[in-house]
Every structure is written in C-alpha cells, then in structure tokens.
Design a protein around this motif. Structure first.
Motif, PDB file in Angstrom:
ATOM      1  N   ASP A 165       0.840  -1.192   0.000  1.00  0.00           N
ATOM      2  CA  ASP A 165       0.000   0.000   0.000  1.00  0.00           C
ATOM      3  C   ASP A 165       0.881   1.250   0.000  1.00  0.00           C
ATOM      4  OD1 ASP A 165       0.938   0.362   2.610  1.00  0.00           O
ATOM      5  OD2 ASP A 165      -0.910  -0.344   3.556  1.00  0.00           O
ATOM      6  N   ALA A 166       0.271   2.402   0.116  1.00  0.00           N
ATOM      7  CA  ALA A 166       1.007   3.662   0.034  1.00  0.00           C
ATOM      8  C   ALA A 166       1.978   3.855   1.187  1.00  0.00           C
ATOM      9  CB  ALA A 166       0.029   4.836  -0.025  1.00  0.00           C
ATOM     10  N   GLY A 167       1.793   3.099   2.265  1.00  0.00           N
ATOM     11  CA  GLY A 167       2.690   3.214   3.412  1.00  0.00           C
ATOM     12  C   GLY A 167       3.803   2.185   3.419  1.00  0.00           C
ATOM     13  N   GLY A 168       3.885   1.381   2.356  1.00  0.00           N
ATOM     14  CA  GLY A 168       4.919   0.348   2.289  1.00  0.00           C
ATOM     15  C   GLY A 168       4.566  -0.903   3.073  1.00  0.00           C
ATOM     16  N   ASN A 169       3.270  -1.137   3.276  1.00  0.00           N
ATOM     17  CA  ASN A 169       2.817  -2.316   4.018  1.00  0.00           C
ATOM     18  C   ASN A 169       2.214  -3.356   3.081  1.00  0.00           C
ATOM     19  OD1 ASN A 169       3.182  -1.087   6.760  1.00  0.00           O
ATOM     20  ND2 ASN A 169       1.622   0.305   5.955  1.00  0.00           N
ATOM     21  N   ILE A 170       2.420  -4.625   3.427  1.00  0.00           N
ATOM     22  CA  ILE A 170       1.790  -5.734   2.718  1.00  0.00           C
ATOM     23  C   ILE A 170       0.792  -6.387   3.677  1.00  0.00           C
ATOM     24  CG2 ILE A 170       2.142  -8.047   1.786  1.00  0.00           C
ATOM     25  CD1 ILE A 170       3.266  -6.185  -0.151  1.00  0.00           C
ATOM     26  N   HIS A 171      -0.439  -6.550   3.232  1.00  0.00           N
ATOM     27  CA  HIS A 171      -1.477  -7.190   4.038  1.00  0.00           C
ATOM     28  C   HIS A 171      -1.862  -8.519   3.396  1.00  0.00           C
ATOM     29  CE1 HIS A 171      -2.494  -3.349   6.217  1.00  0.00           C
ATOM     30  NE2 HIS A 171      -1.943  -2.849   5.124  1.00  0.00           N
ATOM     31  N   ALA A 172      -2.060  -9.557   4.205  1.00  0.00           N
ATOM     32  CA  ALA A 172      -2.460 -10.851   3.648  1.00  0.00           C
ATOM     33  C   ALA A 172      -3.163 -11.688   4.708  1.00  0.00           C
ATOM     34  CB  ALA A 172      -1.249 -11.612   3.122  1.00  0.00           C
ATOM     35  N   ALA A 173      -4.135 -12.472   4.270  1.00  0.00           N
ATOM     36  CA  ALA A 173      -4.758 -13.479   5.140  1.00  0.00           C
ATOM     37  C   ALA A 173      -3.908 -14.740   5.056  1.00  0.00           C
ATOM     38  CB  ALA A 173      -6.183 -13.771   4.686  1.00  0.00           C
ATOM     39  N   VAL A 174      -3.552 -15.308   6.204  1.00  0.00           N
ATOM     40  CA  VAL A 174      -2.645 -16.461   6.214  1.00  0.00           C
ATOM     41  C   VAL A 174      -3.259 -17.699   6.871  1.00  0.00           C
ATOM     42  CG1 VAL A 174      -0.521 -15.106   6.085  1.00  0.00           C
ATOM     43  CG2 VAL A 174      -1.549 -15.568   8.325  1.00  0.00           C
ATOM     44  N   GLY A 175      -4.572 -17.677   7.092  1.00  0.00           N
ATOM     45  CA  GLY A 175      -5.211 -18.850   7.681  1.00  0.00           C
ATOM     46  C   GLY A 175      -6.394 -18.464   8.554  1.00  0.00           C
ATOM     47  N   LYS A 176      -6.796 -19.396   9.403  1.00  0.00           N
ATOM     48  CA  LYS A 176      -7.910 -19.192  10.325  1.00  0.00           C
ATOM     49  C   LYS A 176      -7.448 -19.501  11.750  1.00  0.00           C
ATOM     50  CE  LYS A 176     -11.416 -18.577   7.342  1.00  0.00           C
ATOM     51  NZ  LYS A 176     -12.350 -17.428   7.368  1.00  0.00           N
ATOM     52  N   LEU A 177      -8.124 -18.904  12.736  1.00  0.00           N
ATOM     53  CA  LEU A 177      -7.774 -19.173  14.127  1.00  0.00           C
ATOM     54  C   LEU A 177      -7.951 -20.648  14.482  1.00  0.00           C
ATOM     55  CD1 LEU A 177      -9.095 -16.149  16.238  1.00  0.00           C
ATOM     56  CD2 LEU A 177      -6.722 -16.789  15.768  1.00  0.00           C
ATOM     57  N   SER A 178      -8.806 -21.341  13.735  1.00  0.00           N
ATOM     58  CA  SER A 178      -9.039 -22.758  14.019  1.00  0.00           C
ATOM     59  C   SER A 178      -7.893 -23.647  13.530  1.00  0.00           C
ATOM     60  CB  SER A 178     -10.337 -23.218  13.356  1.00  0.00           C
ATOM     61  OG  SER A 178     -10.271 -23.055  11.948  1.00  0.00           O
ATOM     62  N   PHE A 179      -6.984 -23.094  12.722  1.00  0.00           N
ATOM     63  CA  PHE A 179      -5.849 -23.879  12.242  1.00  0.00           C
ATOM     64  C   PHE A 179      -4.985 -24.317  13.419  1.00  0.00           C
ATOM     65  CE2 PHE A 179      -5.006 -22.514   7.558  1.00  0.00           C
ATOM     66  CZ  PHE A 179      -6.350 -22.666   7.243  1.00  0.00           C
ATOM     67  N   ALA A 180      -4.338 -25.460  13.276  1.00  0.00           N
ATOM     68  CA  ALA A 180      -3.344 -25.880  14.261  1.00  0.00           C
ATOM     69  C   ALA A 180      -2.217 -24.853  14.299  1.00  0.00           C
ATOM     70  CB  ALA A 180      -2.792 -27.257  13.891  1.00  0.00           C
ATOM     71  N   ASP A 181      -1.607 -24.678  15.467  1.00  0.00           N
ATOM     72  CA  ASP A 181      -0.527 -23.704  15.601  1.00  0.00           C
ATOM     73  C   ASP A 181       0.569 -23.929  14.567  1.00  0.00           C
ATOM     74  OD1 ASP A 181      -2.052 -23.088  17.801  1.00  0.00           O
ATOM     75  OD2 ASP A 181      -0.377 -23.056  19.225  1.00  0.00           O
ATOM     76  N   GLU A 182       0.951 -25.178  14.358  1.00  0.00           N
ATOM     77  CA  GLU A 182       2.039 -25.477  13.414  1.00  0.00           C
ATOM     78  C   GLU A 182       1.653 -25.138  11.981  1.00  0.00           C
ATOM     79  OE1 GLU A 182       5.256 -26.330  13.765  1.00  0.00           O
ATOM     80  OE2 GLU A 182       4.842 -25.847  15.867  1.00  0.00           O
ATOM     81  N   ASP A 183       0.379 -25.307  11.646  1.00  0.00           N
ATOM     82  CA  ASP A 183      -0.069 -24.968  10.290  1.00  0.00           C
ATOM     83  C   ASP A 183      -0.038 -23.463  10.066  1.00  0.00           C
ATOM     84  OD1 ASP A 183      -0.421 -27.625   9.810  1.00  0.00           O
ATOM     85  OD2 ASP A 183      -2.614 -27.593   9.938  1.00  0.00           O
ATOM     86  N   LEU A 184      -0.474 -22.704  11.074  1.00  0.00           N
ATOM     87  CA  LEU A 184      -0.395 -21.250  10.970  1.00  0.00           C
ATOM     88  C   LEU A 184       1.055 -20.798  10.850  1.00  0.00           C
ATOM     89  CD1 LEU A 184      -3.027 -19.846  13.505  1.00  0.00           C
ATOM     90  CD2 LEU A 184      -2.971 -19.495  11.030  1.00  0.00           C
ATOM     91  N   LYS A 185       1.903 -21.402  11.676  1.00  0.00           N
ATOM     92  CA  LYS A 185       3.320 -21.037  11.641  1.00  0.00           C
ATOM     93  C   LYS A 185       3.928 -21.316  10.272  1.00  0.00           C
ATOM     94  CE  LYS A 185       7.726 -21.825  14.039  1.00  0.00           C
ATOM     95  NZ  LYS A 185       8.387 -22.514  15.175  1.00  0.00           N
ATOM     96  N   GLU A 186       3.601 -22.477   9.697  1.00  0.00           N
ATOM     97  CA  GLU A 186       4.144 -22.839   8.390  1.00  0.00           C
ATOM     98  C   GLU A 186       3.703 -21.834   7.321  1.00  0.00           C
ATOM     99  OE1 GLU A 186       4.402 -26.732   5.412  1.00  0.00           O
ATOM    100  OE2 GLU A 186       3.552 -26.927   7.431  1.00  0.00           O
ATOM    101  N   ASN A 187       2.437 -21.425   7.365  1.00  0.00           N
ATOM    102  CA  ASN A 187       1.937 -20.444   6.406  1.00  0.00           C
ATOM    103  C   ASN A 187       2.616 -19.096   6.567  1.00  0.00           C
ATOM    104  OD1 ASN A 187       0.163 -22.115   5.067  1.00  0.00           O
ATOM    105  ND2 ASN A 187      -1.682 -21.220   5.916  1.00  0.00           N
ATOM    106  N   ILE A 188       2.760 -18.649   7.812  1.00  0.00           N
ATOM    107  CA  ILE A 188       3.346 -17.336   8.075  1.00  0.00           C
ATOM    108  C   ILE A 188       4.807 -17.305   7.648  1.00  0.00           C
ATOM    109  CG2 ILE A 188       4.037 -15.740   9.923  1.00  0.00           C
ATOM    110  CD1 ILE A 188       1.399 -16.682  11.368  1.00  0.00           C
ATOM    111  N   VAL A 189       5.553 -18.338   8.002  1.00  0.00           N
ATOM    112  CA  VAL A 189       6.969 -18.398   7.606  1.00  0.00           C
ATOM    113  C   VAL A 189       7.087 -18.424   6.081  1.00  0.00           C
ATOM    114  CG1 VAL A 189       9.045 -19.834   7.622  1.00  0.00           C
ATOM    115  CG2 VAL A 189       7.766 -19.474   9.746  1.00  0.00           C
ATOM    116  N   ALA A 190       6.230 -19.199   5.425  1.00  0.00           N
ATOM    117  CA  ALA A 190       6.280 -19.289   3.961  1.00  0.00           C
ATOM    118  C   ALA A 190       5.988 -17.937   3.325  1.00  0.00           C
ATOM    119  CB  ALA A 190       5.281 -20.338   3.466  1.00  0.00           C
TER     120      ALA A 190
END
Length: 232
Positions: A165-190
């Motif tokens: 965006d105009a402020g140099g930020n990237i926004h993205a959805a990376v999963g759901k709160l119901s995801f397992a912690d490890e699955d969220l972590k894998e998505n975020i790291v990727a």
C-alpha cells in the motif's frame, strides 16, 4: 477517535508490549476473546521500501502450504474451447465475449479473475470496473497466464494476491484461528520468506521492518524478526 469494543479493550491488555517469537504470537492471538465465527488470521509486513518508486513496488501472488481456509470464487476469461476445462478446474464462470459482457453489465459476484493473454484485448475494456475492485487480471499477480486451468485451480484453492500500500505495508490473510498452531506457523513463515525473496535491489537499509499478526477482531501482536530478517 475509532470506537473499540469492550472485548477488544480487554484483549489489548493481554498483548505483549514488545515483539515476541512467532510461536508466542500465535498463542497470544488464539488466547484472545472468542467470537461466534472462525476469524481469519491476518498478517502485515512493514517494508523498508519507497512505495512512490515503481522499481520498489512489491506485488505478486503465492500459494501457502496449508491454504487459507477459504475457497475463492474464480472466473476465467479464455477461449470458448478452454471454458469447459476451466470450469472443471473450479471456475464459476468461464468464456470470452459473453463473460466480458456479463461483467461489463455489472456482474461482480466473484473474488478473482484470471485471463489468457489472448483475451486481454477484450478484458482491458473492463479496467474501470475491475480495477477499483482489485479484480483486474495482471501478469504481475499471476492472473494473466497461458495456463488458465492451473491458475483457476490455484486461486480456487486459496492462492492469495498481495501488493504494497502507500505506506509500504503488505497485508495478507494467512489462515484461520481454528488452524493448528504449526499450520499457521508454516503459512506465516512461507509468506514472509516469499516477501523477503522479493526485496527490490533499489531498496536500501532494513527491508523487513515489522511483522504483525492478528485475528479479524483482535489486537495485533508484533513478531520478533531475527538479524537475518526472518521471523523467529
């Protein structure tokens, strides 16, 4: 002043004051007050880029290893001979002139539009309609491609597009709160690693300045970044 709910004000008192390791950040947002729906997990990267410079723009698409927990409604602008295959791949609508006219007449009940390069001469006239919606096919985002069928499969499965965006930020959805912690972590790291690999040569100084995650209705939590620029 923006109104904050009682639930939000309560949750913000639980937020760590400083960036924390990714595992702790995930546990924190999952520990905030529950809602009746499965909240998306959103990520924001603040980048050390000059968004006014074209050679420092960050834009693209990526398929996350664990998906994002939401199927997308995809349409495909393609030759009529490819329309059936595109529909079998998951497109809710596919075709040429008739689909262009349908959108031109105001139909926008879809999330992503992909197009074969040969169709862009006709699809280009939809720029004023699709552009403001963020749905205009683009080679940079991977939505203009000769392999329309593969693109439909990927986006229908949850492939995400992003741009700074105009402020140099990237926004993205990376999963759901119901995801397992490890699955969220894998998505975020990727996702963060994908953004890191896109560092423009013209960008100077620290590139990945800040990473935060949040639920749809929760405060954000800052994630610790290592000296190498990776999330910890």
């Amino acid at each position: 002043m923006r109104f904050r709910s009682k639930r939000y004000r309560k949750d913000i008192t639980k937020r760590p004051p400083d960036p924390v390791p990714l595992d702790d950040a995930i546990r924190t947002i999952k520990g905030f007050s529950k809602t009746k729906f499965d909240q998306s997990v959103d990520l924001v990267c603040h980048l050390g880029i000059d968004p006014r410079q074209a050679d420092q723009m960050i834009r693209g698409s990526v398929s996350l290893p664990k998906g994002i927990g939401k199927a997308k409604r995809v349409i495909a602008f393609c030759q009529e001979t490819d329309a059936e295959a595109a529909k079998e791949a998951g497109a809710i609508e596919a075709g040429g002139d008739e689909l262009v006219k349908k959108v031109q007449d105001g139909w926008l009940d879809f999330d992503v539009a992909v197009a074969h390069p040969s169709m862009m001469g006709k699809v280009g006239k939809l720029g004023r309609i699709l552009g403001p919606q963020g749905k205009m096919p683009s080679p940079k985002s991977g939505t203009v491609t000769p392999d329309v069928v593969t693109a439909v499969k990927e986006y229908a499965a949850g492939k995400i597009e992003f741009r700074n965006d105009a402020g140099g930020n990237i926004h993205a959805a990376v999963g759901k709160l119901s995801f397992a912690d490890e699955d969220l972590k894998e998505n975020i790291v990727a996702f963060v690693d994908h953004i890191r690999r896109m560092k423009p040569s013209a960008a100077k100084g620290q590139y990945l300045k800040r990473v935060c995650i949040s639920g749809t209705m929760t405060p954000s939590v800052a994630v610790r970044i290592s000296a190498s620029g990776a999330v910890e």
